[in-house]
Design an enzyme around this catalytic site. Structure first.
Site, PDB file in Angstrom:
ATOM      1  N   ARG A   1       0.847  -1.192   0.000  1.00  0.00           N
ATOM      2  CA  ARG A   1       0.000   0.000   0.000  1.00  0.00           C
ATOM      3  C   ARG A   1       0.888   1.250   0.000  1.00  0.00           C
ATOM      4  O   ARG A   1       1.803   1.358   0.816  1.00  0.00           O
ATOM      5  CB  ARG A   1      -0.857  -0.032   1.266  1.00  0.00           C
ATOM      6  CG  ARG A   1      -2.081   0.831   1.201  1.00  0.00           C
ATOM      7  CD  ARG A   1      -2.928   0.571   2.431  1.00  0.00           C
ATOM      8  NE  ARG A   1      -3.703  -0.639   2.298  1.00  0.00           N
ATOM      9  CZ  ARG A   1      -4.886  -0.703   1.699  1.00  0.00           C
ATOM     10  NH1 ARG A   1      -5.436   0.367   1.211  1.00  0.00           N
ATOM     11  NH2 ARG A   1      -5.526  -1.837   1.605  1.00  0.00           N
TER      12      ARG A   1
ATOM     13  N   THR B   1      -1.052   7.634  -0.899  1.00  0.00           N
ATOM     14  CA  THR B   1      -2.372   7.489  -1.540  1.00  0.00           C
ATOM     15  C   THR B   1      -3.200   6.363  -0.922  1.00  0.00           C
ATOM     16  O   THR B   1      -4.406   6.290  -1.156  1.00  0.00           O
ATOM     17  CB  THR B   1      -2.200   7.174  -3.039  1.00  0.00           C
ATOM     18  OG1 THR B   1      -1.576   5.890  -3.138  1.00  0.00           O
ATOM     19  CG2 THR B   1      -1.368   8.213  -3.758  1.00  0.00           C
TER      20      THR B   1
ATOM     21  N   ASP C   1      -1.980 -13.561  11.134  1.00  0.00           N
ATOM     22  CA  ASP C   1      -1.208 -13.038  10.006  1.00  0.00           C
ATOM     23  C   ASP C   1      -0.511 -14.214   9.315  1.00  0.00           C
ATOM     24  O   ASP C   1       0.410 -14.818   9.871  1.00  0.00           O
ATOM     25  CB  ASP C   1      -0.180 -12.021  10.512  1.00  0.00           C
ATOM     26  CG  ASP C   1       0.559 -11.369   9.353  1.00  0.00           C
ATOM     27  OD1 ASP C   1       1.162 -12.093   8.529  1.00  0.00           O
ATOM     28  OD2 ASP C   1       0.514 -10.136   9.250  1.00  0.00           O
TER      29      ASP C   1
ATOM     30  N   ASP D   1       3.384 -13.951   8.792  1.00  0.00           N
ATOM     31  CA  ASP D   1       4.132 -14.097  10.046  1.00  0.00           C
ATOM     32  C   ASP D   1       4.084 -15.530  10.542  1.00  0.00           C
ATOM     33  O   ASP D   1       5.083 -16.069  11.016  1.00  0.00           O
ATOM     34  CB  ASP D   1       3.556 -13.169  11.125  1.00  0.00           C
ATOM     35  CG  ASP D   1       4.028 -11.741  10.946  1.00  0.00           C
ATOM     36  OD1 ASP D   1       4.980 -11.518  10.161  1.00  0.00           O
ATOM     37  OD2 ASP D   1       3.452 -10.852  11.579  1.00  0.00           O
TER      38      ASP D   1
END
Ligand code: URA
Length: 215
Positions: free
Chosen positions: A110, A114, A206, A209
């Site tokens: 990401r 923006t 996650d 992870d």
């Protein structure tokens, strides 16, 4: 054979006992990274067996030690594309059952300003139109990365696009199928919801992870 989900026409949820058994172990927080990686690969391999059911085959003549017979071989160039990093954990299991598949890579992050997903790695075969393309990522959470990945694959020429994940959030499925209504999504579990931090609940935590022991 798994059936389309009643809430989403283009979603298939796998209810096979072997997949559900392995899902119970991969969700368990006590499962360490070594077992997690093994389970991720095994579940992906089992899912791809069904996902490929409609792939095209062509007749070939084969000489067995006894006689010539007609057999069938996959006739399209199949490409599997993991979204980095956790999609990589599904590749080993998929290539185990489909070693002829090509593997493209997409790394998506990401942008800080923006907040839009941008690719930091895009390495794909040139002729993606030559056959089905399977996008793989264990978690379909908000659907943002998956939707961008599918746009990138389309720009690169892909026509027959499918996504395989282990756990999907309804929010992610909705977003993905709104942006790309012709894509088929295959999941081992459609979970309840997303948390405000973007985790799928009940989920498995996650995935990156847990598979690499970096949590
Ligand atoms: N990505 C993950 O690894 N886990 C989640 O629950 C959501 C996104």
């Amino acid at each position: 054979m798994p059936k389309a989900h009643p809430d989403f026409k283009n979603l298939v949820e796998f209810d096979h006992p072997l997949i559900q058994h392995k899902m119970s172990w991969i969700r368990d927080e006590a499962t360490g990274h070594r077992s997690f990686r093994g389970l991720l690969a095994q579940i992906a391999g089992l899912m791809v067996f069904e996902v490929t059911r409609s792939f095209p085959v062509s007749p070939v003549k084969v000489r067995t030690p006894l006689e010539v017979t007609e057999a069938r071989r996959l006739s399209a160039n199949i490409t599997v594309v993991p979204i980095l990093r956790s999609g990589l954990g599904m590749i080993e299991g998929i290539l185990y059952v489909m070693p002829e598949a090509r593997v493209g890579h997409l790394g998506i992050a990401r942008d800080h300003d923006t907040l839009e997903p941008v690719a930091y790695l895009n390495k794909l075969p040139k002729d993606l139109a030559a056959g089905p393309v399977l996008l793989v990522d264990p978690m379909l959470a908000t659907g943002g990365s998956a939707s961008s990945a599918i746009s990138m694959l389309r720009e690169a020429g892909a026509k027959d696009l499918r996504m395989i994940c282990l756990v999907a959030a309804p929010e992610g499925v909705k977003r993905l199928l709104k942006d790309h209504p012709d894509v088929m999504v295959y999941t081992a579990a459609l979970d309840r919801a997303l948390t405000d931090k973007g985790y799928i609940t009940p989920g498995l935590g996650d995935a990156g992870d847990r598979m690499y022991g970096t949590g």
